[in-house]
Scaffold this motif. Structure first.
Motif, mmCIF file in Angstrom:
data_model
loop_
_atom_site.group_PDB
_atom_site.id
_atom_site.type_symbol
_atom_site.label_atom_id
_atom_site.label_comp_id
_atom_site.label_asym_id
_atom_site.label_seq_id
_atom_site.Cartn_x
_atom_site.Cartn_y
_atom_site.Cartn_z
ATOM 1 N N VAL A 94 5.847 6.438 -8.880
ATOM 2 C CA VAL A 94 6.513 7.648 -8.377
ATOM 3 C C VAL A 94 5.709 8.166 -7.183
ATOM 4 O O VAL A 94 4.873 9.062 -7.300
ATOM 5 N N THR A 95 5.993 7.572 -6.025
ATOM 6 C CA THR A 95 5.128 7.778 -4.862
ATOM 7 C C THR A 95 5.332 9.115 -4.171
ATOM 8 O O THR A 95 4.477 9.551 -3.421
ATOM 9 N N GLY A 96 6.484 9.703 -4.388
ATOM 10 C CA GLY A 96 6.814 10.902 -3.606
ATOM 11 C C GLY A 96 7.698 10.588 -2.414
ATOM 12 O O GLY A 96 8.069 11.476 -1.655
ATOM 13 N N ILE A 108 0.848 -1.198 0.000
ATOM 14 C CA ILE A 108 0.000 0.000 0.000
ATOM 15 C C ILE A 108 0.874 1.234 0.000
ATOM 16 O O ILE A 108 1.838 1.300 0.763
ATOM 17 N N ASP A 109 0.549 2.203 -0.812
ATOM 18 C CA ASP A 109 1.284 3.473 -0.725
ATOM 19 C C ASP A 109 0.317 4.646 -0.870
ATOM 20 O O ASP A 109 -0.625 4.591 -1.658
ATOM 21 N N GLN A 110 0.609 5.687 -0.130
ATOM 22 C CA GLN A 110 -0.259 6.864 -0.184
ATOM 23 C C GLN A 110 -0.097 7.641 -1.487
ATOM 24 O O GLN A 110 -0.995 8.374 -1.900
ATOM 25 N N GLY A 166 20.484 7.580 -6.481
ATOM 26 C CA GLY A 166 20.677 6.126 -6.567
ATOM 27 C C GLY A 166 22.121 5.675 -6.633
ATOM 28 O O GLY A 166 22.441 4.592 -7.146
ATOM 29 N N ILE A 167 23.022 6.474 -6.085
ATOM 30 C CA ILE A 167 24.440 6.124 -6.114
ATOM 31 C C ILE A 167 24.684 4.984 -5.133
ATOM 32 O O ILE A 167 24.147 4.983 -4.029
ATOM 33 N N MET A 168 25.470 4.006 -5.541
ATOM 34 C CA MET A 168 25.708 2.857 -4.664
ATOM 35 C C MET A 168 27.197 2.633 -4.436
ATOM 36 O O MET A 168 27.865 1.958 -5.219
ATOM 37 N N ALA A 184 15.029 3.107 7.674
ATOM 38 C CA ALA A 184 16.364 3.723 7.663
ATOM 39 C C ALA A 184 17.339 2.916 6.797
ATOM 40 O O ALA A 184 18.469 2.647 7.194
ATOM 41 N N ILE A 185 16.851 2.547 5.637
ATOM 42 C CA ILE A 185 17.657 1.742 4.695
ATOM 43 C C ILE A 185 17.842 2.550 3.413
ATOM 44 O O ILE A 185 16.871 3.096 2.878
ATOM 45 N N TRP A 186 19.069 2.612 2.934
ATOM 46 C CA TRP A 186 19.350 3.344 1.694
ATOM 47 C C TRP A 186 19.019 2.450 0.497
ATOM 48 O O TRP A 186 18.937 1.220 0.621
ATOM 49 N N TRP A 187 18.924 3.120 -0.672
ATOM 50 C CA TRP A 187 18.772 2.347 -1.911
ATOM 51 C C TRP A 187 19.876 1.280 -1.980
ATOM 52 O O TRP A 187 19.645 0.127 -2.335
ATOM 53 N N THR A 188 21.066 1.708 -1.592
ATOM 54 C CA THR A 188 22.254 0.851 -1.703
ATOM 55 C C THR A 188 22.057 -0.522 -1.051
ATOM 56 O O THR A 188 22.579 -1.524 -1.543
ATOM 57 N N HIS A 189 21.318 -0.550 0.049
ATOM 58 C CA HIS A 189 21.208 -1.797 0.816
ATOM 59 C C HIS A 189 19.817 -2.422 0.727
ATOM 60 O O HIS A 189 19.566 -3.457 1.347
ATOM 61 N N SER A 213 11.398 8.923 -0.784
ATOM 62 C CA SER A 213 12.799 9.226 -1.115
ATOM 63 C C SER A 213 13.287 8.454 -2.341
ATOM 64 O O SER A 213 14.152 8.929 -3.075
ATOM 65 N N SER A 214 12.774 7.255 -2.523
ATOM 66 C CA SER A 214 13.329 6.374 -3.563
ATOM 67 C C SER A 214 13.212 6.946 -4.963
ATOM 68 O O SER A 214 13.944 6.536 -5.859
ATOM 69 N N VAL A 215 12.257 7.869 -5.170
ATOM 70 C CA VAL A 215 12.039 8.356 -6.540
ATOM 71 C C VAL A 215 12.706 9.695 -6.806
ATOM 72 O O VAL A 215 12.631 10.209 -7.914
#
Ligand SMILES: Cc1cc2nc3c(=O)[nH]c(=O)nc-3n(C[C@H](O)[C@H](O)[C@H](O)COP(=O)(O)OP(=O)(O)OC[C@H]3O[C@@H](n4cnc5c(N)ncnc54)[C@H](O)[C@@H]3O)c2cc1C
Length: 850
Positions: free
Chosen positions: A46-48, A39-41, A56-58, A381-386, A50-52
């Motif tokens: 493109v939810t709004g 579920i996403d608000q 995306g640097i890893m 508290a997880i980055w794209w990287t992980h 952080s991920s979008v």
């Protein structure tokens, strides 16, 4: 992918369709879970969140094994999915200190199995990154498999390749918890009854937790990123900006999503000396900065998507880009970029943002099932990287009871959502600590670094005596714990010949007094404040049977008997090492370490206990002194009528008795390998207990002893420290603890241990000692055989009683034979070392059993 109204029931509801929620859902269904709803608000994909709007640097290398392993898993997964650009990553050094730090990074990468980490000369850096001014740098660190994830593309890939159902524009408004269990997720589109829910709402993590009555310490902060206009220097790159998000609903500023979806053609870069990083977006350059004062966001005031902004983007604050506002940096982001990448000096920025993401008080993720609500999990508290790796770990944990990656079980002590102290959910506290972590993100953090805020928060009853004795306090689990005492400085002279100098990075924040306290304890007697250790009272009908089910060792104990045991998970991984004391029929005291132990270990026992058994996790309810050393018996006997002779009070026995007028539970155990007792007293008697022992022991040489001495003494004896040399990534056979397992009993994890025993173990913990150096080896540094990494240092210290530098490590069993020669790399040096039998000190146990 699905966009219709959410169902009225699902087995599992994942809240949040960002990098983490999508990864969890994908991995759950890969592992066979059915009926998973995400579920996403915001609109999908493109939810709004952080991920979008993240570049995306890893960069995969980290001093933390689990962070490096999850990063590598993520890069492989996303690379196979075709949404990862493996352009490599280069971190430059603009100072000598940073060059040393980059050397450290090669050592961590080697330890944790990242391919081909290498140091580069300035010329080699500019071959990869021609925009960098060669004269500004001293060199670089290159990790060829680093790169960049296409965030929006990856979310689409997850949605297309998972059998979970995804619902956008659906806001979770409440969590229905009954009887301590998650019942349903309420949304603005209706109620979803469920068995399990996962909070993957990142910036909204605190707010979502509140819906279930949880104070999750998740601090949102603003972070700056800009993208330049097209640059002549990048003109050779192809660009499709303008077409990347065609057909997608994009809340807020479309240009950010457009640029973030445009891949780089050069390695991603970082200048940590100035808290900066950069990457190309086609023919434009993106530049990110932590180089500003921390801009904390009220965790209760995270917004919604609007026409101007995505929900987790705030307006760009130019002053934080152009003026130095970071406490530890003398140049602004703009100044530092102008010098490092001169071509950017006069360019315009086409997209700018203060994007929001989050930090916990210790900077690590918060993953696992919450202690308060059964079936409610977090992935925060997880980055794209992980994100790929933690999604896999969480899914394995939820489906199979064992957190793991395909490469094997993982250590969860440092990331478990239950690790936080009772005060960590206080808003000012975690916002401050999160701010500190943000500020420090690219700093060079010294070994044993200590924070200077929120000190004096948790103190033992001995605190005032300790202050008078000149204790050097370190903070652990929020407690002030003495590391050494200035009052013992006179002992340094006495033991001068046996205390080698410790210079350089390895010697930072150490004192020779720690060594002197170690040697004094072996000669005389010392008092060690163990108040931070926790006791867990287990009482009621069926207590013994319950403990037998959770403990790997035989729990058929007589009253007064003490037994060391392990708590295992279903996969046989070590959840905890504990000491069980039988106080009476159906009455037990379980003792375990401090820090994250009360939450994780106590939580496990509470979860598993049947209704007839009460489990009470005591934190600070007892004040405890470890009284250890050859004079310990003489001293204790002076203060008590109880018989403390070897016959009257043998090793691994307990007694309820008086020390002076203080009632204590005395355990004849020792974590330092000396004759002695742990004396557990109700907190209010603490001061008196200290005074009583101090006065009675003056002529016997009793001294206070700090954590520094404990660390080196326990390593000489090979006593394990949970979270450091044992964790959920090792089983008792690998960890050299078969004596803590009784295979004739029935316990959680036994099936996995039987399988492990049949298959045989392929790695084993072992001590190494350095052949001809007194330097201290730091954790995470590679252990090599014939130039190949075969393990890494779990814990290192100097053994002052054996006059050797010690490093504990897991190595493949073929190298675990005593006498095997290996090397350790630390701080750029290669040290010759030898595998040894353990324990290194007093193998016949004469000192503890006499
Ligand atoms: C400017 C910036 C740059 C960054 N750069 C990098 C980088 O280069 N590399 C890197 O690894 N990481 C980077 N990060 C961090 C990274 O983007 C995040 O850590 C990561 O995307 C978090 O993923 P997530 O799924 O937890 O959160 P999100 O993507 O924020 O997803 C959480 C979702 O929860 C939804 N939600 C919240 N509340 C509710 C509710 N009540 N009901 C329903 N849905 C709800 C939100 O709409 C959102 O979609 C950056 C972050 C920022 C801000």
């Amino acid at each position: 992918m699905s966009t219709e109204t959410p169902p009225s029931r699902a087995d599992t509801v994942v809240i949040g369709a960002g990098a983490v929620g999508c990864s969890v859902a994908y991995h759950l269904t890969e592992l066979g879970a059915e009926d998973v709803a995400v579920i996403d608000q915001g609109p999908l994909p493109v939810t709004g969140g952080s991920s979008v709007h993240a570049p995306g640097i890893m960069f995969q290398t980290s001093p933390s094994k689990i962070q490096t392993k999850t990063a590598y898993y993520t890069s492989r997964l996303l690379s196979d999915a075709g949404v990862y650009d493996e352009v490599g990553g280069i971190e430059v050094a603009r100072s000598e200190d940073r060059m040393d730090f980059l050397r450290r990074r090669t050592e961590w990468a080697t330890s944790y199995g990242l391919p081909e980490p290498q140091l580069l000369s300035p010329e080699e850096v500019t071959e990869h990154l021609p925009m960098v001014d060669e004269d500004e740098i001293l060199g670089g660190y290159y990790s060829p498999t680093d790169g960049r994830v296409d965030g929006i593309g990856a979310l689409q890939w997850y949605m297309e390749h998972s059998s979970a159902s995804f619902y956008g524009n659906t806001e979770v408004t409440d969590l229905d918890v009954e009887g301590g269990e998650i019942n349903a997720v309420e949304t603005d589109q209706g109620r979803i009854d469920c068995e399990r829910a996962v909070i993957a709402t990142n910036n909204w993590g605190y707010q979502t937790g509140q819906l279930a009555g949880l104070d999750l310490p998740i601090a949102p902060v603003e972070h700056q990123y800009v993208v330049t206009e097209p640059m002549d220097e990048l003109a050779d790159a192809e660009t499709s900006v303008g077409d990347n998000t065609t057909g997608l609903e994009v809340p807020g500023d479309r240009s950010i999503a457009e640029y973030m979806s445009e891949g780089p053609h050069q390695p991603v870069g970082r200048d940590q000396d100035h808290s900066l990083y950069f990457r190309t977006h086609g023919d434009a350059l993106g530049m990110g900065s932590y180089n500003h004062e921390t801009l904390s966001v009220d965790p209760e005031a995270m917004g919604k998507n609007s026409e101007e902004h995505q929900a987790s983007v705030r307006g760009f604050t130019k002053e934080h880009w152009e003026t130095p506002t970071h406490r530890g940096r003398d140049k602004s982001a703009k100044q530092a970029f102008d010098e490092l990448l001169p071509a950017t000096q006069d360019v315009e920025y086409e997209a700018t943002e203060n994007g929001i993401f989050v930090f916990t008080p210790d900077g690590m993720p918060a993953v696992g099932e919450t202690a308060q609500v059964d079936g409610l999990w977090t992935g925060l508290a997880i980055w794209w990287t992980h994100s790929g790796g933690y999604g896999r770990i969480l899914a394995e944990w939820m489906e199979n009871g064992t957190p793991r990656l395909p490469s094997g079980p993982v250590d969860t002590g440092g990331i478990h959502v239950r690790r936080f102290e009772p005060h960590a959910g206080e808003k000012d506290y975690f916002v401050d600590r999160g701010a500190k972590r943000y500020e420090q993100v690219y700093s060079i953090v010294e070994p044993r670094w200590q924070p200077d805020d929120h000190r004096g928060l948790r103190t033992s009853p001995f605190y005032h005596q300790q202050k008078e004795l000149g204790a050097e306090f370190y903070q652990s689990g929020g407690w002030e714990t003495p590391q050494w005492y200035e009052s013992n400085a006179d002992l340094v002279e006495k033991y001068e010949d046996r205390i080698p100098d410790q210079d350089g990075w390895q010697g930072i924040n150490r004192s020779k007094i720690e060594a002197a306290e170690h040697l004094h304890t072996r000669d005389k007697v010392s008092m060690f404040d163990m108040t931070t250790f926790s006791s867990i009272m287990v009482e009621g009908e069926g207590s013994q049977a319950f403990l037998q089910r959770v403990c790997s060792n035989d729990m058929d104990l007589e009253t007064g008997q003490v037994r060391y045991s392990l708590l295992l998970n279903e996969g046989g991984g070590i959840l905890a090492d504990i000491t069980v004391v039988k106080l009476d029929d159906e009455e037990f005291m379980v003792t375990t370490g401090g820090g994250n132990s009360p939450g994780i270990h106590g939580g496990h026992l509470t979860d598993e206990a049947p209704a007839t058994v009460s489990v009470h996790v005591e934190e600070g309810a007892k004040s405890t002194i470890g009284l250890w050393g050859p004079n310990a018996r003489l001293l204790l006997q002076r203060c008590t009528d109880a018989d403390v002779t070897n016959d009257g009070f043998p090793y691994f026995r307990a007694k309820q008795m008086y020390v002076g007028d203080v009632p204590v539970i005395a355990l004849r155990v020792s974590y330092v390998g000396e004759l002695g007792w742990e004396l557990w007293a109700p907190t209010e008697y603490g001061q008196r207990l200290w005074e009583t022992l101090q006065e009675a022991g003056e002529d016997l040489g009793v001294r206070p002893m700090g954590g520094g001495a404990l660390s080196s003494m326990r390593l000489e004896k090979g006593y394990r420290l949970w979270g450091t040399d044992i964790d959920t990534d090792s089983n008792p056979f690998e960890a050299g603890l078969p004596f803590a397992v009784d295979m004739d009993t029935e316990f959680i994890g036994k099936d996995a241990l039987e399988a492990a025993r049949e298959e045989g173990i392929d790695s084993k913990i072992t001590p190494l000692t350095l052949d001809d150096s007194t330097d201290i080896m730091l954790s995470g540094r590679p252990v090599l055989k014939d130039g190949e990494a075969i393990g890494y240092v779990q814990a290192g210290n100097y053994g002052y009683s054996i006059d050797k530098s010690i490093a504990y490590t897991y190595v493949p069993t073929e190298y675990a034979e005593a006498g095997t020669s290996v090397q350790i790399q630390c701080e750029g040096e290669t040290y010759d070392a030898t595998v040894r039998d353990e324990p290194l000190f007093d193998p016949a146990r004469e000192r503890i059993t006499k």
